[in-house]
Enzyme design. Structure first.
Site, short mmCIF file in Angstrom:
data_model
loop_
_atom_site.label_atom_id
_atom_site.label_comp_id
_atom_site.label_asym_id
_atom_site.label_seq_id
_atom_site.Cartn_x
_atom_site.Cartn_y
_atom_site.Cartn_z
N LYS A 167 58.46 41.96 39.10
CA LYS A 167 58.49 41.56 37.68
C LYS A 167 57.15 41.96 37.08
CE LYS A 167 57.55 39.06 34.75
NZ LYS A 167 56.81 39.56 33.56
N GLU A 242 46.60 36.04 43.57
CA GLU A 242 45.41 36.81 43.18
C GLU A 242 45.16 36.45 41.72
OE1 GLU A 242 43.59 38.77 45.03
OE2 GLU A 242 44.87 39.01 46.79
N CYS A 276 39.90 41.53 36.58
CA CYS A 276 39.62 40.27 37.27
C CYS A 276 38.25 40.30 37.93
CB CYS A 276 40.70 40.01 38.31
SG CYS A 276 40.88 41.39 39.47
N GLU A 370 37.08 32.24 32.08
CA GLU A 370 37.19 33.70 32.15
C GLU A 370 37.41 34.23 30.73
OE1 GLU A 370 40.90 35.22 33.82
OE2 GLU A 370 39.76 36.73 34.92
P1 NAD Z 1 49.39 36.28 33.24
O1 NAD Z 1 49.18 35.16 34.18
O2 NAD Z 1 49.58 35.97 31.81
O3 NAD Z 1 50.65 37.15 33.66
C1 NAD Z 1 50.76 37.70 34.97
C2 NAD Z 1 52.22 37.87 35.29
O4 NAD Z 1 52.81 36.57 35.42
C3 NAD Z 1 53.02 38.59 34.23
O5 NAD Z 1 53.99 39.42 34.83
C4 NAD Z 1 53.69 37.46 33.49
O6 NAD Z 1 54.88 37.85 32.83
C5 NAD Z 1 53.98 36.49 34.62
N1 NAD Z 1 54.18 35.11 34.21
C6 NAD Z 1 53.77 34.50 33.08
N2 NAD Z 1 54.16 33.21 33.08
C7 NAD Z 1 54.81 33.01 34.24
C8 NAD Z 1 55.46 31.88 34.81
N3 NAD Z 1 55.49 30.70 34.20
N4 NAD Z 1 56.03 32.02 36.03
C9 NAD Z 1 55.98 33.21 36.66
N5 NAD Z 1 55.39 34.32 36.16
C10 NAD Z 1 54.82 34.21 34.95
O7 NAD Z 1 48.15 37.28 33.46
P2 NAD Z 1 47.84 38.60 32.64
O8 NAD Z 1 47.36 38.22 31.29
O9 NAD Z 1 48.97 39.57 32.76
O10 NAD Z 1 46.64 39.20 33.51
C11 NAD Z 1 45.33 38.82 33.35
C12 NAD Z 1 44.95 37.78 34.37
O11 NAD Z 1 45.20 38.27 35.68
C13 NAD Z 1 43.47 37.45 34.36
O12 NAD Z 1 43.28 36.08 34.55
C14 NAD Z 1 42.92 38.24 35.53
O13 NAD Z 1 41.72 37.75 36.05
C15 NAD Z 1 44.05 38.11 36.48
N6 NAD Z 1 43.97 39.19 37.46
C16 NAD Z 1 43.68 38.87 38.76
C17 NAD Z 1 43.55 39.90 39.70
C18 NAD Z 1 43.21 39.60 41.13
O14 NAD Z 1 43.46 40.45 41.97
N7 NAD Z 1 42.67 38.46 41.47
C19 NAD Z 1 43.75 41.22 39.30
C20 NAD Z 1 44.06 41.48 37.98
C21 NAD Z 1 44.19 40.46 37.06
#
Ligand code: NAD
Length: 474
Positions: A167, A242, A276, A370
């Site tokens: 997804k 992650e 991240c 963040e």
């Molecule tokens: P997000 O949490 O908004 O979304 C991530 C994914 O989760 C998307 O596919 C989204 O549709 C899905 N999602 C949203 N709500 C959900 C729910 N209730 N249940 C299941 N899935 C759901 O994050 P984002 O804005 O896409 O990405 C940025 C964030 O990701 C930042 O916090 C960044 O630090 C983190 N990030 C972490 C890493 C790592 O490896 N640690 C790498 C990249 C990004």
């Protein structure tokens, strides 16, 4: 969407709009899935899992290598999507694609190294561990490095003999769907990889709650990860997370200042800070803080901001209007509570100028939260002990950097930093396909890459074989 080897619409027939973050124009109209589509995808993955688990590793490796080759041949097409849909500048997207190719090659090799152990304790029996695929893996991924972060999960799930439902983020669904095309061309059997697009909360809950899901892996915000972890735990499903970061870069007084300034700028502002691993907090020893601050302010102010399609651009558009507002809110909150704005703090449409703050205190949101934008803060400290205390004063624990020529202090900090990754004489941004990528504290659980992914995506089983009958009490 890509389900069971077929390109299909959502059951509802609904779509959602996907915009180019730089031009603001419609980039694509994408299927808006719901629980019915999640069910179809899980059924396909579940149906394919036994045959895929029984497929020889060499075949899995050949498919992964073929996918690497196809990506290499179509580099420009993928780069253009990453720029137009994700706002990535040329340097960022080329780096992401080359790393993704390496990841596929590494996963191909690792698929042939799913190792067990033997225990030579009892001469009367063979005692060993086996690793078996987990089954059907649900992978949920973000928009900031949408190709490689999806591939970390997909390539290794496939390498380890699992089937997958991916997804991708709703900001970058097209690049997510391109994984389907890539593996279709690489002749991955139908059902092994399925990709559904639509609202994260609806699809996420449906996928995680599905009885056929055996493992959930998410990269995303810490709050999303918390929700996913609770949901998975309620169904007694294993998961890996992650999540976000609030990464420090410590610069000690003996550092090469010019190198430290460049490292800080690269780590803080690459991909407009939407990583991240981005450096949010730059912790500098007092004797050099004035010179460091002056030089970093000048460098940050000079970074080219603009059209991500131009090779000269370093800072492109922030992914969404909501994200621009969230970044600006952090900066305004800090300034209103006494922080000094050294440069930036302004934006035009989605282009947020590289921003540097100082005099940041724990009363400000930016100290703790963040930002996920091109914003960093400088903190002055007396010595490495204070630097370590400040660096660890966060609920996050993803990555970190230390710049020093003093080996003892480097070791002290590398051992003491509460982070999954520490890079000495480098900024906080680094990733290699074979190395353990991941964080501790609020930054998540588990590690991705190489054998760490294989371990995460396989179930460990202890097997014993009695060579002669056991002595039993009756
Ligand atoms: P997000 O949490 O908004 O979304 C991530 C994914 O989760 C998307 O596919 C989204 O549709 C899905 N999602 C949203 N709500 C959900 C729910 N209730 N249940 C299941 N899935 C759901 O994050 P984002 O804005 O896409 O990405 C940025 C964030 O990701 C930042 O916090 C960044 O630090 C983190 N990030 C972490 C890493 C790592 O490896 N640690 C790498 C990249 C990004």
């Amino acid at each position: 969407m890509f389900i069971n080897g077929q390109w299909v619409e959502a059951v509802s027939g609904e779509t959602f709009d996907d915009f180019n973050p730089y031009s603001g124009e419609l980039y694509a109209r994408v299927a808006k899935g719901d629980a019915r589509d999640a069910d179809r995808a899980m059924a396909a993955a579940h149906g394919a899992r036994k045959q895929w688990a029984a497929t020889p590793a060499i075949v899995r490796a050949q498919i992964l290598s073929k996918a690497a080759g196809i990506l290499r041949e179509n580099l420009k097409e993928y780069a253009s999507i990453l720029t137009q849909e994700g706002g990535g500048a040329v340097g960022k997207v080329m780096f992401e694609i080359s790393q993704t190719i390496d990841l596929l090659d590494t996963a191909a090799a690792d698929s042939k190294r799913i190792l067990g152990e033997t225990f030579q304790n009892d001469p009367a029996k063979l005692s060993m561990t086996l690793r078996r695929p987990r089954g059907t893996v649900v992978a949920i991924t973000p928009w900031n490095f949408p190709l490689i972060l999806s591939m970390y999960k997909v390539a290794y799930a496939i390498a380890a003999g699992n089937t997958v439902v991916l997804k991708p983020a709703s900001e970058t669904p097209v690049i997510g769907l391109k994984l389907g095309e890539l593996f279709e061309k690489a002749e991955l059997p139908p059902g092994v990889l399925n990709i559904i697009t639509g609202p994260g909360n609806i699809l996420g809950d449906a996928l995680i709650d599905d009885e056929r899901c055996s493992f959930v892996t998410i990269t995303g915000e810490t709050e999303t990860g918390r929700h996913v972890a609770k949901r998975a735990a309620a169904g007694l499903k294993q998961y890996s997370l992650e999540l976000g970061g609030k990464n420090p870069l410590i610069v000690l007084a003996d550092a090469d200042i010019d190198y430290a300034v460049k490292s800080a700028a690269f780590s803080a502002y690459l991909h407009q800070g939407e990583i991240c691993l981005s450096t949010d907090r730059i912790i500098v020893e007092e004797p050099i803080v004035e010179e460091f601050t002056r030089k970093l302010t000048a460098l940050a102010a000079s970074l080219p901001v603009g059209d991500p399609g131009l090779p000269t651009t370093f800072i492109g558009p922030v992914i969404s209007e909501r994200q621009v507002q969230s970044i600006d809110f952090h900066v305004r909150d800090a300034v209103s509570k006494g922080a000094t704005l050294l440069t930036g703090g302004t934006y035009v449409n989605r282009l947020y100028n590289p921003t540097l703050l100082t005099d940041v205190t724990p009363a400000m949101r930016i100290y703790h939260e963040e930002t996920f934008g091109p914003v960093a803060s400088i903190y002055a400290v007396e010595n490495e002990i204070e630097a370590l205390r400040l660096a660890n004063d966060t609920t996050y624990g993803l990555s970190s950097g230390v710049i020093t020529s003093n080996l003892e202090k480097a070791i002290f900090l590398a051992e003491g930093l509460e982070a999954g990754m520490v890079h000495v004489n480098d900024g906080s941004i680094d990733a290699e396909a074979c190395c353990p990528f991941g964080g501790c504290k609020g930054s998540g659980q588990g590690r991705e890459g190489g054998r760490y992914s294989i371990e995460e995506l396989t179930e460990l089983k202890w097997v014993t074989i009695q060579k002669r009958k056991r002595q039993l009490p009756f």
